[in-house]
Write an enzyme that holds these catalytic residues in place. Sequence first.
Site, PDB file in Angstrom:
ATOM      1  N   ASP A  21      -7.604  19.128 -14.228  1.00  0.00           N
ATOM      2  CA  ASP A  21      -7.858  17.766 -14.684  1.00  0.00           C
ATOM      3  C   ASP A  21      -7.470  17.734 -16.163  1.00  0.00           C
ATOM      4  O   ASP A  21      -8.144  18.320 -17.010  1.00  0.00           O
ATOM      5  CB  ASP A  21      -9.341  17.416 -14.476  1.00  0.00           C
ATOM      6  CG  ASP A  21      -9.663  15.978 -14.879  1.00  0.00           C
ATOM      7  OD1 ASP A  21      -8.986  15.435 -15.785  1.00  0.00           O
ATOM      8  OD2 ASP A  21     -10.612  15.396 -14.310  1.00  0.00           O
ATOM      9  N   LYS A  56      -8.193   6.685 -19.304  1.00  0.00           N
ATOM     10  CA  LYS A  56      -8.470   7.243 -20.631  1.00  0.00           C
ATOM     11  C   LYS A  56      -7.222   7.193 -21.525  1.00  0.00           C
ATOM     12  O   LYS A  56      -6.716   6.124 -21.773  1.00  0.00           O
ATOM     13  CB  LYS A  56      -9.027   8.656 -20.456  1.00  0.00           C
ATOM     14  CG  LYS A  56     -10.161   8.750 -19.417  1.00  0.00           C
ATOM     15  CD  LYS A  56     -11.340   7.875 -19.808  1.00  0.00           C
ATOM     16  CE  LYS A  56     -12.585   8.046 -18.973  1.00  0.00           C
ATOM     17  NZ  LYS A  56     -12.576   7.490 -17.643  1.00  0.00           N
ATOM     18  N   TYR A  83     -16.875  16.427 -15.659  1.00  0.00           N
ATOM     19  CA  TYR A  83     -17.289  15.030 -15.610  1.00  0.00           C
ATOM     20  C   TYR A  83     -18.308  14.854 -14.477  1.00  0.00           C
ATOM     21  O   TYR A  83     -18.094  15.334 -13.357  1.00  0.00           O
ATOM     22  CB  TYR A  83     -16.067  14.128 -15.392  1.00  0.00           C
ATOM     23  CG  TYR A  83     -16.454  12.704 -15.116  1.00  0.00           C
ATOM     24  CD1 TYR A  83     -17.282  12.010 -16.009  1.00  0.00           C
ATOM     25  CD2 TYR A  83     -16.056  12.055 -13.956  1.00  0.00           C
ATOM     26  CE1 TYR A  83     -17.678  10.714 -15.750  1.00  0.00           C
ATOM     27  CE2 TYR A  83     -16.440  10.741 -13.702  1.00  0.00           C
ATOM     28  CZ  TYR A  83     -17.260  10.084 -14.599  1.00  0.00           C
ATOM     29  OH  TYR A  83     -17.657   8.797 -14.334  1.00  0.00           O
ATOM     30  N   ARG A 112       0.858  -1.196   0.000  1.00  0.00           N
ATOM     31  CA  ARG A 112       0.000   0.000   0.000  1.00  0.00           C
ATOM     32  C   ARG A 112       0.886   1.236   0.000  1.00  0.00           C
ATOM     33  O   ARG A 112       0.620   2.212  -0.675  1.00  0.00           O
ATOM     34  CB  ARG A 112      -0.955   0.001   1.203  1.00  0.00           C
ATOM     35  CG  ARG A 112      -1.649   1.343   1.382  1.00  0.00           C
ATOM     36  CD  ARG A 112      -2.874   1.321   2.296  1.00  0.00           C
ATOM     37  NE  ARG A 112      -2.753   0.471   3.459  1.00  0.00           N
ATOM     38  CZ  ARG A 112      -1.980   0.702   4.523  1.00  0.00           C
ATOM     39  NH1 ARG A 112      -1.233   1.788   4.581  1.00  0.00           N
ATOM     40  NH2 ARG A 112      -1.950  -0.142   5.525  1.00  0.00           N
TER      41      ARG A 112
HETATM   42  O1  P1T Z   1     -13.491   6.856 -14.145  1.00  0.00           O
HETATM   43  P1  P1T Z   1     -12.302   7.314 -13.337  1.00  0.00           P
HETATM   44  O2  P1T Z   1     -11.014   6.672 -13.743  1.00  0.00           O
HETATM   45  O3  P1T Z   1     -12.547   7.255 -11.859  1.00  0.00           O
HETATM   46  O4  P1T Z   1     -12.061   8.875 -13.700  1.00  0.00           O
HETATM   47  C1  P1T Z   1     -12.994   9.862 -13.417  1.00  0.00           C
HETATM   48  C2  P1T Z   1     -12.847  10.995 -14.415  1.00  0.00           C
HETATM   49  C3  P1T Z   1     -12.146  12.126 -14.017  1.00  0.00           C
HETATM   50  N1  P1T Z   1     -11.978  13.172 -14.847  1.00  0.00           N
HETATM   51  C4  P1T Z   1     -12.461  13.155 -16.104  1.00  0.00           C
HETATM   52  C5  P1T Z   1     -12.269  14.341 -16.991  1.00  0.00           C
HETATM   53  C6  P1T Z   1     -13.159  12.035 -16.570  1.00  0.00           C
HETATM   54  O5  P1T Z   1     -13.621  12.047 -17.831  1.00  0.00           O
HETATM   55  C7  P1T Z   1     -13.368  10.928 -15.705  1.00  0.00           C
HETATM   56  C8  P1T Z   1     -14.128   9.723 -16.127  1.00  0.00           C
HETATM   57  N2  P1T Z   1     -14.946   9.910 -17.242  1.00  0.00           N
HETATM   58  C9  P1T Z   1     -15.735   8.967 -17.842  1.00  0.00           C
HETATM   59  C10 P1T Z   1     -15.857   7.723 -17.381  1.00  0.00           C
HETATM   60  C11 P1T Z   1     -16.462   9.409 -19.034  1.00  0.00           C
HETATM   61  O6  P1T Z   1     -16.959   8.573 -19.819  1.00  0.00           O
HETATM   62  O7  P1T Z   1     -16.558  10.619 -19.242  1.00  0.00           O
END
Ligand code: P1T
Length: 390
Positions: free
Chosen positions: A185, A210, A112, A59
Amino acid sequence: MTQSTNNEHTDKAGFETRAIHAGFEPDEMTGAVIPPIYATSTYKQDGVGGMRGGYEYSRSANPTRTALEGALAAVEQGERGFAFASGLAAEDTLIRSLTGPGDHAVIPDDAYGGTFRLFDKVAKVWGLDHTPAAVSDVEAMQAAIVPGRTKLVWVETPTNPMLTIGDIEALAAVAHDAGALLVVDNTFASPYLQQPLVLGADVVVHSTTKYVGGHSDVVGGALVVRDLEIADKIAFHQNSMGAVAGPFDAFLTHRGLKTLGVRMDRHCDNAEKVVEFLTGHAKVAEVIYPGLASHAGHEIAARQMKRFGGIVSFRVTGGEQHALDVCARAEVFTLGESLGGVESLIEHPGRMTHASVAGTDLEVPADLIRLSVGIETIEDLLADLDRALA
Ligand code: P1T
């Protein structure tokens, strides 16, 4: 375990060299070129406290994760990177590292849906309140700051899903004037197209699910910073909260990062051709892409981004049902949430990724479709859109 020592010879290298080499030297014992997946929870100590390389418990640190974290720091031109179990885990850890009950954050009025839900339904209960403002409007962001209480000015640029652009340098100045930190972000741009820390941001957030991972086979998140005091707070909370990336996930994410540059160039090439195809199409009411000269944030995007990215949003002429039908008819564009993988995805933000903002200031248009343009053969993508829109 320290990251920066691994990056000494790549510090001044070009982006792709950093993406491929930073964070890991070929394994001393075997010469393995790629960081092994250290599937271990604990490490033998040579006498109590006699840790080898600082590793004590996975961890706290794991070599596969350390390698990824060093590479993430290098591609964002930061000092320290941190890898988490998801983008939202990274965000939650960041919020708790840098704020407390009674504090305030300015957040995008277009973000998001899951990020908004984290602020509105989780952080708020904990005592952190927030004010949404338009990231494209520096004065509105400034006006939303509560003097003495605002600790974070948080933006996405481009935003999800409206692709609004915020001026990172100007927003950093406004945040710093108020004694707050600017969080960017950078998920939509990826570190290949935009490096917010160089423009004055204090913290970069990624959903590495992503573009960084890039193959839709792993969920992950990251934080990257330059300031070592901020890094220490995040490191403490990463270990205390425990939402870390496991070694298998860290391996996949790191493997994806190595090809980010070539993938992004093809994502951008294909997105530009998709934009050209949609612009002026009889069934399309509006195409939203920061690369268009008509986009309100085009000039700022051109200044702070290398290219304009692989996400294209558009509004159809026939309202919500038309948008749902187009999503259902597409075949090469797979109907699904997420973005940034090699395969093209199509989705209806209002009903899918942004359902959690319905009825709030962040609600998205019902006739909006978001495309994550993949790296398939462009003729096949255009033919698919032509069929789906017909
Ligand atoms: O899904 P996760 O890895 O927890 O990430 C969240 C997140 C944070 N910031 C942005 C700009 C994002 O697009 C996302 C996640 N977005 C999607 C799952 C989507 O389809 O837009």
